[in-house]
Design a protein around this motif. Structure first.
Motif, PDB file in Angstrom:
ATOM      1  N   VAL A  34      52.080  27.905  22.086  1.00  0.00           N
ATOM      2  CA  VAL A  34      51.625  28.622  23.265  1.00  0.00           C
ATOM      3  C   VAL A  34      50.521  27.801  24.029  1.00  0.00           C
ATOM      4  O   VAL A  34      49.977  27.246  23.745  1.00  0.00           O
ATOM      5  N   SER A  35      50.643  28.342  25.406  1.00  0.00           N
ATOM      6  CA  SER A  35      49.615  27.901  26.307  1.00  0.00           C
ATOM      7  C   SER A  35      48.866  28.986  26.838  1.00  0.00           C
ATOM      8  O   SER A  35      49.215  30.170  26.944  1.00  0.00           O
ATOM      9  N   ILE A  36      47.515  28.708  26.615  1.00  0.00           N
ATOM     10  CA  ILE A  36      46.679  29.733  27.082  1.00  0.00           C
ATOM     11  C   ILE A  36      45.859  29.513  28.425  1.00  0.00           C
ATOM     12  O   ILE A  36      45.185  28.520  28.379  1.00  0.00           O
ATOM     13  N   PRO A  37      46.330  30.389  29.410  1.00  0.00           N
ATOM     14  CA  PRO A  37      45.669  30.076  30.807  1.00  0.00           C
ATOM     15  C   PRO A  37      44.255  30.671  31.058  1.00  0.00           C
ATOM     16  O   PRO A  37      43.731  31.490  30.333  1.00  0.00           O
ATOM     17  N   PHE A  38      43.532  29.810  31.736  1.00  0.00           N
ATOM     18  CA  PHE A  38      42.381  30.303  32.612  1.00  0.00           C
ATOM     19  C   PHE A  38      42.770  31.746  33.133  1.00  0.00           C
ATOM     20  O   PHE A  38      43.676  31.937  33.981  1.00  0.00           O
ATOM     21  N   TRP A  39      41.724  32.662  32.788  1.00  0.00           N
ATOM     22  CA  TRP A  39      42.071  34.057  33.478  1.00  0.00           C
ATOM     23  C   TRP A  39      41.186  34.010  34.776  1.00  0.00           C
ATOM     24  O   TRP A  39      40.231  33.406  34.837  1.00  0.00           O
ATOM     25  N   THR A  40      41.553  34.869  35.423  1.00  0.00           N
ATOM     26  CA  THR A  40      40.881  35.348  36.766  1.00  0.00           C
ATOM     27  C   THR A  40      40.426  36.623  36.897  1.00  0.00           C
ATOM     28  O   THR A  40      40.622  37.486  35.938  1.00  0.00           O
TER      29      THR A  40
END
Length: 178
Positions: A34-40
């Motif tokens: 999985v890839s964990i993206p930066f949240w905004t």
């Protein structure tokens, strides 16, 4: 080699997908990555957690690739018609763990609890895999952010069911400091 005090060095391929074997977990026991993206403030996707849950339900480990932002256009300047780039950012294990903990707690509050993925699940944090200063730490998800991993690049593994040999290797290779 370790038990017989024989010096060795593993030289990895250029990919974390196979280099993650340095943490002692057997590669064929991994499920989907999985890839964990930066949240905004306005965008907090969490669908990757469902894939982690699926892997865990099958007893499989999950390699989490942490977000990297390089050469990203600044939205503020883009709206002004200017091409200005944001400084590079590399997600840390601490940031990833914080987002994962938030999703777990949010799902519990929404009465959609996860059955396998929990706050105290065992995780492995790795940094700069393959470099002479690589760091490996084994800890629960709610404690992994307390470790000092130093500079980028970081990855996180959510540990599924383990073989006794994997448990032993996790103890041998862990070298991080709090």
């Amino acid at each position: 080699a370790v038990e017989k005090n024989i010096q060795y060095q593993v030289i990895h391929n250029a990919s974390i997908i196979n280099a993650i074997g340095c943490c002692g977990l057997q590669l064929y026991n991994y499920g989907e990555t999985v890839s964990i993206p930066f949240w905004t403030e306005t965008w907090k996707p969490d669908s990757f957690v469902d894939r982690i849950e699926r892997n865990l339900s099958k007893g499989l480990h999950t390699l989490c690739l942490l977000d990297i932002k390089v050469k990203e256009l600044s939205l503020e300047y883009m709206m002004k018609g200017k091409e200005v780039y944001e400084p590079p950012r590399f997600m840390t294990i601490s940031q990833a763990a914080s987002q994962l903990l938030e999703v777990i707690e949010s799902r519990q509050q929404e009465d959609r609890p996860l059955t396998c993925f929990s706050l105290d699940i065992r995780t492995v944090g790795v940094a700069r895999v393959g470099a002479t200063d690589q760091v490996i730490a084994v800890s629960s998800l709610n404690k992994i952010g307390e470790w000092d991993f130093g500079g980028p690049l970081h990855s996180l593994v959510i540990v599924g069911e383990t073989h006794p040999l994997e448990d032993r290797m996790l103890t041998i290779v862990s070298n991080a400091k709090k």
